[in-house]
Design a protein around this motif. Structure first.
Motif, mmCIF file in Angstrom:
data_model
loop_
_atom_site.group_PDB
_atom_site.id
_atom_site.type_symbol
_atom_site.label_atom_id
_atom_site.label_comp_id
_atom_site.label_asym_id
_atom_site.label_seq_id
_atom_site.Cartn_x
_atom_site.Cartn_y
_atom_site.Cartn_z
ATOM 1 N N ILE A 106 -24.996 -0.935 48.923
ATOM 2 C CA ILE A 106 -23.614 -1.373 49.095
ATOM 3 C C ILE A 106 -22.669 -0.195 48.851
ATOM 4 O O ILE A 106 -22.850 0.555 47.886
ATOM 5 N N PRO A 107 -21.646 -0.010 49.694
ATOM 6 C CA PRO A 107 -20.667 1.055 49.417
ATOM 7 C C PRO A 107 -19.994 0.830 48.064
ATOM 8 O O PRO A 107 -19.751 -0.320 47.670
ATOM 9 N N VAL A 108 -19.706 1.906 47.373
ATOM 10 C CA VAL A 108 -18.933 1.809 46.143
ATOM 11 C C VAL A 108 -17.448 1.851 46.483
ATOM 12 O O VAL A 108 -16.637 1.115 45.910
ATOM 13 N N PHE A 109 -17.100 2.706 47.438
ATOM 14 C CA PHE A 109 -15.720 2.817 47.900
ATOM 15 C C PHE A 109 -15.686 2.581 49.416
ATOM 16 O O PHE A 109 -16.033 1.499 49.863
ATOM 17 N N ASP A 110 -15.294 3.594 50.177
ATOM 18 C CA ASP A 110 -15.116 3.421 51.617
ATOM 19 C C ASP A 110 -16.151 4.181 52.437
ATOM 20 O O ASP A 110 -15.892 4.588 53.570
ATOM 21 N N GLU A 111 -17.346 4.369 51.883
ATOM 22 C CA GLU A 111 -18.391 5.096 52.596
ATOM 23 C C GLU A 111 -18.731 4.403 53.925
ATOM 24 O O GLU A 111 -18.642 3.176 54.055
ATOM 25 N N VAL A 112 -19.139 5.203 54.896
ATOM 26 C CA VAL A 112 -19.623 4.681 56.169
ATOM 27 C C VAL A 112 -20.980 4.013 55.929
ATOM 28 O O VAL A 112 -21.857 4.588 55.286
ATOM 29 N N VAL A 113 -21.155 2.805 56.438
ATOM 30 C CA VAL A 113 -22.442 2.117 56.330
ATOM 31 C C VAL A 113 -23.286 2.471 57.545
ATOM 32 O O VAL A 113 -22.854 2.300 58.691
ATOM 33 N N LEU A 114 -24.496 2.960 57.293
ATOM 34 C CA LEU A 114 -25.443 3.286 58.359
ATOM 35 C C LEU A 114 -26.553 2.244 58.327
ATOM 36 O O LEU A 114 -27.441 2.281 57.477
ATOM 37 N N SER A 115 -26.458 1.270 59.230
ATOM 38 C CA SER A 115 -27.410 0.156 59.250
ATOM 39 C C SER A 115 -28.642 0.524 60.068
ATOM 40 O O SER A 115 -28.525 1.049 61.180
ATOM 41 N N LEU A 116 -29.817 0.198 59.542
ATOM 42 C CA LEU A 116 -31.089 0.468 60.229
ATOM 43 C C LEU A 116 -31.634 -0.769 60.945
ATOM 44 O O LEU A 116 -32.792 -0.762 61.390
ATOM 45 N N GLU A 117 -30.816 -1.814 61.089
ATOM 46 C CA GLU A 117 -31.332 -3.092 61.583
ATOM 47 C C GLU A 117 -31.841 -3.045 63.024
ATOM 48 O O GLU A 117 -32.620 -3.916 63.434
ATOM 49 N N ARG A 118 -31.438 -2.041 63.794
ATOM 50 C CA ARG A 118 -31.915 -1.957 65.184
ATOM 51 C C ARG A 118 -33.261 -1.227 65.300
ATOM 52 O O ARG A 118 -33.864 -1.207 66.374
ATOM 53 N N PHE A 119 -33.766 -0.698 64.203
ATOM 54 C CA PHE A 119 -35.072 -0.024 64.202
ATOM 55 C C PHE A 119 -36.164 -1.066 63.925
ATOM 56 O O PHE A 119 -36.849 -1.015 62.911
ATOM 57 N N HIS A 120 -36.331 -2.014 64.826
ATOM 58 C CA HIS A 120 -37.197 -3.162 64.542
ATOM 59 C C HIS A 120 -38.456 -3.214 65.402
ATOM 60 O O HIS A 120 -39.080 -4.271 65.530
ATOM 61 N N ASN A 121 -38.852 -2.108 65.976
ATOM 62 C CA ASN A 121 -40.035 -2.110 66.841
ATOM 63 C C ASN A 121 -41.311 -1.751 66.073
ATOM 64 O O ASN A 121 -41.294 -0.876 65.202
ATOM 65 N N VAL A 122 -42.399 -2.426 66.410
ATOM 66 C CA VAL A 122 -43.732 -2.004 65.973
ATOM 67 C C VAL A 122 -44.269 -1.081 67.048
ATOM 68 O O VAL A 122 -44.509 -1.502 68.183
ATOM 69 N N ASP A 123 -44.442 0.180 66.711
ATOM 70 C CA ASP A 123 -44.800 1.182 67.718
ATOM 71 C C ASP A 123 -46.301 1.303 67.949
ATOM 72 O O ASP A 123 -46.737 1.654 69.049
ATOM 73 N N ASP A 124 -47.090 0.997 66.923
ATOM 74 C CA ASP A 124 -48.541 1.140 67.091
ATOM 75 C C ASP A 124 -49.261 0.357 66.002
ATOM 76 O O ASP A 124 -48.789 0.275 64.849
ATOM 77 N N PHE A 125 -50.393 -0.244 66.381
ATOM 78 C CA PHE A 125 -51.282 -0.886 65.407
ATOM 79 C C PHE A 125 -52.716 -0.533 65.774
ATOM 80 O O PHE A 125 -53.172 -0.839 66.873
ATOM 81 N N ASP A 126 -53.386 0.142 64.849
ATOM 82 C CA ASP A 126 -54.770 0.553 65.078
ATOM 83 C C ASP A 126 -55.676 -0.311 64.208
ATOM 84 O O ASP A 126 -55.744 -0.124 62.987
ATOM 85 N N ALA A 127 -56.352 -1.265 64.843
ATOM 86 C CA ALA A 127 -57.196 -2.194 64.094
ATOM 87 C C ALA A 127 -58.450 -1.536 63.550
ATOM 88 O O ALA A 127 -59.070 -2.043 62.609
ATOM 89 N N VAL A 128 -58.849 -0.420 64.117
ATOM 90 C CA VAL A 128 -60.045 0.275 63.626
ATOM 91 C C VAL A 128 -59.748 0.949 62.288
ATOM 92 O O VAL A 128 -60.488 0.793 61.312
ATOM 93 N N SER A 129 -58.670 1.706 62.251
ATOM 94 C CA SER A 129 -58.328 2.417 61.019
ATOM 95 C C SER A 129 -57.434 1.595 60.099
ATOM 96 O O SER A 129 -57.221 1.965 58.937
ATOM 97 N N GLY A 130 -56.897 0.472 60.598
ATOM 98 C CA GLY A 130 -56.024 -0.360 59.780
ATOM 99 C C GLY A 130 -54.701 0.303 59.487
ATOM 100 O O GLY A 130 -54.226 0.281 58.345
ATOM 101 N N THR A 131 -54.078 0.884 60.505
ATOM 102 C CA THR A 131 -52.798 1.553 60.317
ATOM 103 C C THR A 131 -51.729 0.936 61.212
ATOM 104 O O THR A 131 -52.003 0.526 62.336
ATOM 105 N N LEU A 132 -50.521 0.894 60.684
ATOM 106 C CA LEU A 132 -49.373 0.330 61.378
ATOM 107 C C LEU A 132 -48.266 1.373 61.416
ATOM 108 O O LEU A 132 -47.962 2.001 60.398
ATOM 109 N N VAL A 133 -47.662 1.574 62.584
ATOM 110 C CA VAL A 133 -46.506 2.458 62.724
ATOM 111 C C VAL A 133 -45.344 1.608 63.218
ATOM 112 O O VAL A 133 -45.468 0.898 64.225
ATOM 113 N N CYS A 134 -44.211 1.667 62.512
ATOM 114 C CA CYS A 134 -43.102 0.783 62.845
ATOM 115 C C CYS A 134 -41.764 1.418 62.492
ATOM 116 O O CYS A 134 -41.699 2.401 61.741
#
Length: 484
Positions: free
Chosen positions: A105-133
């Protein structure tokens, strides 16, 4: 107590930050630049649109930002931070805004940089059990994705329906699966981040072994957006367990809680996944305020334990759990208990533990403390605070015994400020004197920046400041938080 409260109030007033005069206010030229980068749709200026970014979910912290930026790529974040660094515009990175210490939360008048549009799952490797998102992926959504492939996320939080993985990583969130899967320092394999100067750092690897110099990603885990903005993450996921068993136990003392924990480690071993405790007051409050929740045991007891096991063979795991419970009863450590016979009953047991936060919210204004304390004295602070407050507040204790994390909550009967002044800085001083941590899993944020020295030495804090200067030379990222 009155004198202590007055002294605490004076200290609290002196610790309130002042707006840093080095930072500029956002002007029309800045808005035009941001709109050129993102498009006008993703530069929010209308007060009704900006309002929810200026206030936390508890209504405790409020800022006065006039501008919310909603980028959708690392390149856009880089451009924003490079510009803000040159213009000396302070920036607050924000994820799901579910934190408890005002870190997003801003304390004063700082610019808020929202990450809410970074919502993609880019890769899921079921062999190694890794997720990139993307950093804006909601934890519960990632859990569903992992489940579809036969895996689970390594953390589980009450706010999973709203919190974002970037925020989880930035605060090094713990939660109910910490005992089994450890912290995010072990689960995060790689990150993509942007420093305060706008430099992109591509640390996004899915390798489990990478011994090539300093492991820079670790610096961003738990840094609360003060070193850089995380835009993507790679995580190692554990396999979903074929067998999940749950027990709800009642014991007569906190010493018995610890004794049963020792028995659990001895008898359940590799399948022990969670070991949570709550006191009677917490249970009664939850039953009173959360619909559908009830006490599964016949007699009221001072303390309760929720145990979960995760393994690959239901018969084997249930046999171990029944043997553990039998030993607990025979030794007298366990007074009463119930084993969940199905998923619905297991959920009802967990509702007693996970419903405490909602019950507290409904019951009245609450002061929340998230502390790590040596296990033998974990509950002692609850008792000390009850004695210190008297009739001014109701004190509740619960938490993660498996990792020594106490959640101390106080519903104020007097004014919130009066109760806070009785408890602070006493709670932090007491914790520091026991070589505990003033923040186990919630972070430092605005709330605890002035007591960081209770858990970190002067030399450590000085080194943190040097690192901050390297990654964020003008100090534009999340000012007035963590390091003040």
């Amino acid at each position: 107590a009155a004198a202590a409260a007055a002294a605490a109030a004076a200290r609290a007033a002196s610790s309130q930050p002042q707006r840093d005069s080095r930072f500029n206010e956002v002007n029309d030229s800045d808005i035009s630049t941001f709109e050129g980068m993102l498009g006008a749709t993703h530069v929010l200026r209308d007060p009704s649109d900006v309002a929810r970014y200026n206030e936390d979910w508890m209504g405790k912290y409020r800022g006065s930002s006039s501008t919310v930026l909603r980028p959708a790529s690392t390149e856009e974040v880089s451009g924003i931070l490079r510009y803000c660094n040159e213009r000396m515009l302070a920036v607050v990175p924000q994820g799901g805004n579910t934190g408890l210490v005002g870190g997003s939360i801003p304390v004063f008048d700082e610019v808020v940089l929202s990450l809410e549009r970074f919502h993609n799952v880019d890769d899921f490797d079921a062999v190694s059990g890794t997720l990139v998102c993307g950093a804006g992926c909601v934890l519960e959504s990632l859990e569903h994705t992992a489940n579809e492939h036969g895996f689970v996320m390594p953390l589980d939080l009450g706010a999973k329906g709203s919190c974002q993985i970037g925020g989880n990583i930035s605060t090094n969130a713990g939660g109910l699966r910490f005992l089994r899967y450890g912290s995010l320092h072990g689960s995060v394999l790689g990150l993509r981040a942007v420093t305060g100067a706008g430099d992109e750092l591509d640390l996004l690897t899915t390798l489990r072994k990478n011994n090539t110099g300093y492991d820079l990603k670790q610096l961003f885990i738990g840094s609360e957006g003060t070193l850089g903005v995380i835009t993507a993450a790679a995580l190692a996921l554990p396999r979903a367990s074929a067998s999940v068993q749950t027990a709800f136990l009642g014991v007569r003392s906190f010493e018995a809680v610890l004794q049963v924990f020792q028995l659990a480690k001895q008898h359940l071993g590799e399948v022990l996944a969670a070991y949570e405790f709550l006191d009677r007051d917490s249970l009664e409050l939850t039953v009173q305020h959360v619909p559908g929740v009830r006490d599964p045991l016949d007699d009221p007891l001072p303390f309760y334990i929720v145990i979960e096991t995760r393994g690959s063979n239901a018969d084997h795991d249930m046999e171990k759990l029944e043997g553990f419970l039998e030993t607990g009863m025979e030794t007298g450590a366990v007074h009463d208990g119930a084993l969940a016979m199905d998923g619905q009953q297991a959920s009802s047991f967990w509702a007693l533990r996970e419903g405490i936060t909602e019950a507290l919210r409904r019951a009245g204004p609450t002061l929340k403390y998230d502390l790590s304390v040596p296990l033998p004295i974990l509950y002692e602070l609850v008792e000390v605070c009850r004695e210190r407050l008297g009739d001014a507040g109701d004190v509740y204790g619960y938490g993660h015994v498996g990792d020594g994390n106490l959640h101390l909550n106080v519903i104020a009967k007097d004014s919130v400020e009066n109760v806070r002044n009785v408890l602070e800085p006493f709670v932090y001083d007491w914790t520091g004197s026991k070589r505990g941590s003033v923040s186990a899993e919630h972070g430092i944020g605005q709330m605890k920046a002035h007591v960081l020295d209770r858990s970190q030495t002067a030399a450590s804090i000085a080194l943190m400041r040097q690192l901050k200067g390297v990654f964020d030379p003008n100090g534009i990222l999340n000012p007035y938080k963590v390091l003040v």
